[in-house]
Write an enzyme that holds these catalytic residues in place. Structure first.
Site, PDB file in Angstrom:
ATOM      1  N   LYS A  66       1.016  -1.124  -0.030  1.00 51.82           N
ATOM      2  CA  LYS A  66      -0.113   0.055   0.049  1.00 51.82           C
ATOM      3  C   LYS A  66       0.891   1.433   0.014  1.00 51.82           C
ATOM      4  O   LYS A  66       0.860   2.274   0.950  1.00 51.82           O
ATOM      5  CB  LYS A  66      -1.090  -0.039   1.168  1.00 51.82           C
ATOM      6  CG  LYS A  66      -2.016  -1.157   1.114  1.00 51.82           C
ATOM      7  CD  LYS A  66      -3.278  -0.796   2.132  1.00 51.82           C
ATOM      8  CE  LYS A  66      -4.003  -2.281   2.125  1.00 51.82           C
ATOM      9  NZ  LYS A  66      -3.312  -3.458   2.609  1.00 51.82           N
ATOM     10  N   VAL A 174     -14.344 -10.505   2.188  1.00 47.20           N
ATOM     11  CA  VAL A 174     -15.239 -11.803   2.554  1.00 47.20           C
ATOM     12  C   VAL A 174     -14.486 -12.739   3.610  1.00 47.20           C
ATOM     13  O   VAL A 174     -13.178 -12.683   3.589  1.00 47.20           O
ATOM     14  CB  VAL A 174     -15.412 -12.800   1.127  1.00 47.20           C
ATOM     15  CG1 VAL A 174     -15.757 -14.279   1.337  1.00 47.20           C
ATOM     16  CG2 VAL A 174     -16.396 -12.073   0.331  1.00 47.20           C
TER      17      VAL A 174
HETATM   18  O1  O7E Z   1      -9.625 -10.159   6.262  1.00 45.67           O
HETATM   19  P1  O7E Z   1      -8.955 -11.316   5.676  1.00 45.67           P
HETATM   20  O2  O7E Z   1      -7.974 -11.867   6.715  1.00 45.67           O
HETATM   21  O3  O7E Z   1      -9.407 -11.930   4.885  1.00 45.67           O
HETATM   22  O4  O7E Z   1      -7.595 -10.256   5.049  1.00 45.67           O
HETATM   23  C1  O7E Z   1      -8.030  -9.336   4.070  1.00 45.67           C
HETATM   24  C2  O7E Z   1      -6.535  -8.862   3.412  1.00 45.67           C
HETATM   25  O5  O7E Z   1      -6.819  -7.843   2.645  1.00 45.67           O
HETATM   26  C3  O7E Z   1      -5.786  -8.505   4.427  1.00 45.67           C
HETATM   27  O6  O7E Z   1      -4.312  -8.671   3.906  1.00 45.67           O
HETATM   28  C4  O7E Z   1      -5.592  -6.889   4.488  1.00 45.67           C
HETATM   29  O7  O7E Z   1      -4.746  -6.234   4.794  1.00 45.67           O
HETATM   30  C5  O7E Z   1      -6.238  -6.720   3.029  1.00 45.67           C
HETATM   31  N1  O7E Z   1      -7.172  -5.367   2.860  1.00 45.67           N
HETATM   32  C6  O7E Z   1      -8.305  -5.208   3.446  1.00 45.67           C
HETATM   33  O8  O7E Z   1      -8.501  -6.209   4.307  1.00 45.67           O
HETATM   34  N2  O7E Z   1      -9.063  -4.374   3.301  1.00 45.67           N
HETATM   35  C7  O7E Z   1      -8.729  -3.296   2.281  1.00 45.67           C
HETATM   36  O9  O7E Z   1      -9.233  -2.517   1.986  1.00 45.67           O
HETATM   37  C8  O7E Z   1      -7.505  -3.390   1.595  1.00 45.67           C
HETATM   38  C9  O7E Z   1      -6.854  -4.649   1.633  1.00 45.67           C
HETATM   39  C10 O7E Z   1      -5.830  -4.797   0.701  1.00 45.67           C
HETATM   40  O10 O7E Z   1      -5.205  -6.018   0.794  1.00 45.67           O
HETATM   41  O11 O7E Z   1      -5.428  -3.944  -0.037  1.00 45.67           O
HETATM   42  C11 O7E Z   1      -4.845  -4.297  -0.957  1.00 45.67           C
HETATM   43  C12 O7E Z   1      -5.454  -5.270  -1.758  1.00 45.67           C
END
Ligand code: O7E
Length: 217
Positions: A66, A174
Site C-alpha cells: 500500500k 469476505v
Molecule cells: O480479512 P482477511 O483476513 O480475509 O484479509 C484481508 C486482506 O486484505 C488483508 O491482507 C488486508 O490487509 C487486505 N485488505 C483489506 O482487508 N481491506 C482493504 O481495504 C484493503 C486490503 C488490501 O489488501 O489492500 C490491497 C489489496
C-alpha cells in the site's frame, strides 16, 4: 469443476512464519489463482519470501505494501519490490504523480500496478469513502491494471467498479470481515479477484477452506 462465475481467488498470506507460509501456499495452490503478500510476512521473513512462494507454487505473487509516498520514494519502493513480485499495490490518495512514478517502474518491468480506492474496514467511511470515486477515475485515466474495492460494501464495490471499467478488481472483506460471497460474486466477473486471508489460513484445514470458497466461485 468450479462454479459458474469463475471469479478468481487471491489468498492473503498474512502469516508471520516462513515455514507456515510456504506450507499453506503449497497446500492451497490447487484452488488459489494468485497470492498476496504484505508487511506481516515480508517484515517477518524478508523480501526473498516472495521468490520462495513463487517457486513453491508457480503462482503470481502480488506485493501489498500500500505504497503511499512522494513520487521519488514511491519509485524506489517499486523498483525493489518489483524485482521480486509480479505486481504492487499502492494507495491512490497520494495523487496521480505518486501513482505514475510506480506505473513507470512497473511498465519497464512488465509488472502490474493495483491502486487502492475505498478500503473494507469501518474506518474507511470516515475519510477514504469521500474520495473513492475520484481515485477510481484517476485509476481509469492512468490506465492502471487493477483497483482495490470493498467486499464489505457490495453497492460501493459496484459503483467503484463501474468507474474504473477497464481495470480488474481485487476485493477484500469476505470471511473474517463479514462480507457475503454471493453478493460480491453478483458484482465481479472473470477478470476480478476475491481476496480471502484469515478464513483460509486460520482454518485448521486451509486446503479445504480454499476449496470451499473456490467451488462457490
Ligand atoms: O480479512 P482477511 O483476513 O480475509 O484479509 C484481508 C486482506 O486484505 C488483508 O491482507 C488486508 O490487509 C487486505 N485488505 C483489506 O482487508 N481491506 C482493504 O481495504 C484493503 C486490503 C488490501 O489488501 O489492500 C490491497 C489489496
Amino acid at each position: 469443476m468450479y462454479g459458474e462465475s469463475l471469479v478468481k481467488l487471491m489468498l492473503a498470506l498474512d502469516v508471520m512464519d516462513e515455514k507456515k507460509a510456504i506450507l499453506i501456499a503449497k497446500e492451497t495452490s490447487e484452488y488459489v489463482d494468485s497470492i498476496k503478500i504484505g508487511y506481516p510476512l515480508v517484515l517477518a521473513t524478508g523480501l526473498n519470501i516472495i521468490d520462495k512462494i513463487k517457486e513453491s507454487t508457480n503462482k503470481e505473487v502480488i506485493c501489498d505494501f500500500k505504497v503511499a509516498d512522494i513520487p521519488s520514494t514511491n519509485e524506489k519502493i517499486a523498483e525493489l519490490t518489483l524485482n521480486h513480485a509480479d505486481g504492487i499495490i499502492c494507495q491512490g490518495f497520494v495523487g496521480s504523480d505518486s501513482v505514475s512514478a510506480i506505473l513507470n517502474v512497473a511498465r519497464a518491468k512488465n509488472k502490474k500496478v493495483i491502486v487502492v480506492t475505498e478500503m473494507s474496514h469501518p474506518g474507511a467511511t470516515e475519510y477514504l469513502q469521500n474520495v473513492a470515486e475520484d481515485m477510481a477515475k484517476m485509476a481509469d485515466r492512468l490506465k492502471v491494471d487493477g483497483i482495490v474495492a470493498p467486499s464489505t460494501r457490495p453497492e460501493r464495490l459496484k459503483e467503484i467498479k463501474s468507474i474504473a471499467k477497464d481495470a480488474f478488481v481485487i476485493s477484500p472483506g469476505v470471511g473474517a470481515q463479514g462480507g457475503n460471497l454471493s453478493d460480491v460474486l453478483n458484482v465481479l466477473n472473470e477478470n476480478d479477484y476475491v481476496i480471502i486471508g484469515r478464513a483460509i489460513y486460520e482454518n485448521e484445514n486451509p486446503k479445504n477452506a480454499a476449496k470451499k470458497y473456490k467451488i462457490q466461485m
